[in-house]
Write an enzyme that holds these catalytic residues in place. Sequence first.
Site, PDB file in Angstrom:
ATOM      1  CG  HIS A   1      -0.202   0.029   2.635  1.00 63.72           C
ATOM      2  ND1 HIS A   1      -0.233  -0.980   3.412  1.00 63.72           N
ATOM      3  CD2 HIS A   1       0.473   1.127   3.146  1.00 63.72           C
ATOM      4  CE1 HIS A   1       0.661  -0.730   4.345  1.00 63.72           C
ATOM      5  NE2 HIS A   1       0.940   0.620   4.327  1.00 63.72           N
TER       6      HIS A   1
HETATM    7  P1  TYD Z   1      -2.320  -3.704   7.377  1.00 67.06           P
HETATM    8  O1  TYD Z   1      -2.160  -2.052   7.010  1.00 67.06           O
HETATM    9  O2  TYD Z   1      -2.773  -4.593   6.409  1.00 67.06           O
HETATM   10  O3  TYD Z   1      -0.796  -4.166   7.672  1.00 67.06           O
HETATM   11  P2  TYD Z   1       0.457  -4.139   6.826  1.00 67.06           P
HETATM   12  O4  TYD Z   1       0.728  -2.873   6.084  1.00 67.06           O
HETATM   13  O5  TYD Z   1       1.464  -4.455   7.868  1.00 67.06           O
HETATM   14  O6  TYD Z   1       0.241  -5.154   5.716  1.00 67.06           O
HETATM   15  O7  TYD Z   1      -3.022  -3.706   8.850  1.00 67.06           O
HETATM   16  C1  TYD Z   1      -3.528  -5.022   9.421  1.00 67.06           C
HETATM   17  C2  TYD Z   1      -4.688  -4.873  10.006  1.00 67.06           C
HETATM   18  O8  TYD Z   1      -4.339  -4.048  11.256  1.00 67.06           O
HETATM   19  C3  TYD Z   1      -5.631  -4.110   9.412  1.00 67.06           C
HETATM   20  O9  TYD Z   1      -7.007  -4.664   9.702  1.00 67.06           O
HETATM   21  C4  TYD Z   1      -5.849  -2.658  10.022  1.00 67.06           C
HETATM   22  C5  TYD Z   1      -5.113  -3.087  11.300  1.00 67.06           C
HETATM   23  N1  TYD Z   1      -4.292  -1.748  11.848  1.00 67.06           N
HETATM   24  C6  TYD Z   1      -4.639  -1.167  13.007  1.00 67.06           C
HETATM   25  O10 TYD Z   1      -5.700  -1.300  13.374  1.00 67.06           O
HETATM   26  N2  TYD Z   1      -4.036  -0.041  13.471  1.00 67.06           N
HETATM   27  C7  TYD Z   1      -2.682   0.223  12.966  1.00 67.06           C
HETATM   28  O11 TYD Z   1      -2.176   1.343  13.458  1.00 67.06           O
HETATM   29  C8  TYD Z   1      -2.375  -0.435  11.693  1.00 67.06           C
HETATM   30  C9  TYD Z   1      -1.090  -0.178  11.023  1.00 67.06           C
HETATM   31  C10 TYD Z   1      -3.131  -1.537  11.169  1.00 67.06           C
END
Ligand code: TYD
Length: 131
Positions: A48
């Site tokens: 992302h």
């Molecule tokens: P995601 O953004 O998919 O993680 P990565 O970028 O590491 O692959 O986030 C995973 C899950 O965690 C998603 O449901 C959103 C949640 N999340 C939070 O609740 N708070 C946060 O600060 C972050 C970064 C993610």
Amino acid sequence: MYKNVSFKEITDQRGSLVALEQGIEIPFDMKRVYFIYGVGGDDRRGLHAHRNLKQLMVCVSGNCKVLLDDGGEKVVVSLNSPSKGITVNSMVWREMYDFSEGCVLMVVADDIYRECDYIRDYELFQEELKK
Ligand code: TYD
């Protein structure tokens, strides 16, 4: 797109300590810290970009790679030290992979979690870059 940053290590016979202070090692107002860990060696995270968020990424244990892509240039950075990291600008696509066993990736961010700040589709990322 990103900057390498390194932190002072305070080391004595008991081990080492690194301190990160807002305005010194952290070049933005810090609103959130999160940790990514327990990631399998074949798993890929991130995939992302953020519309506005700025981040500092440090592997406080183990190592991983980060692919950064600003739509023009792609670079791969290895994070492998608790005393070194990268700051990443907004509108940079990122993918984290090659997590070592026991890797803990710490991320400091300048805002709370807001899903509306995420661009999770690469084509949409390219389109928003043109605006
Ligand atoms: P995601 O953004 O998919 O993680 P990565 O970028 O590491 O692959 O986030 C995973 C899950 O965690 C998603 O449901 C959103 C949640 N999340 C939070 O609740 N708070 C946060 O600060 C972050 C970064 C993610």
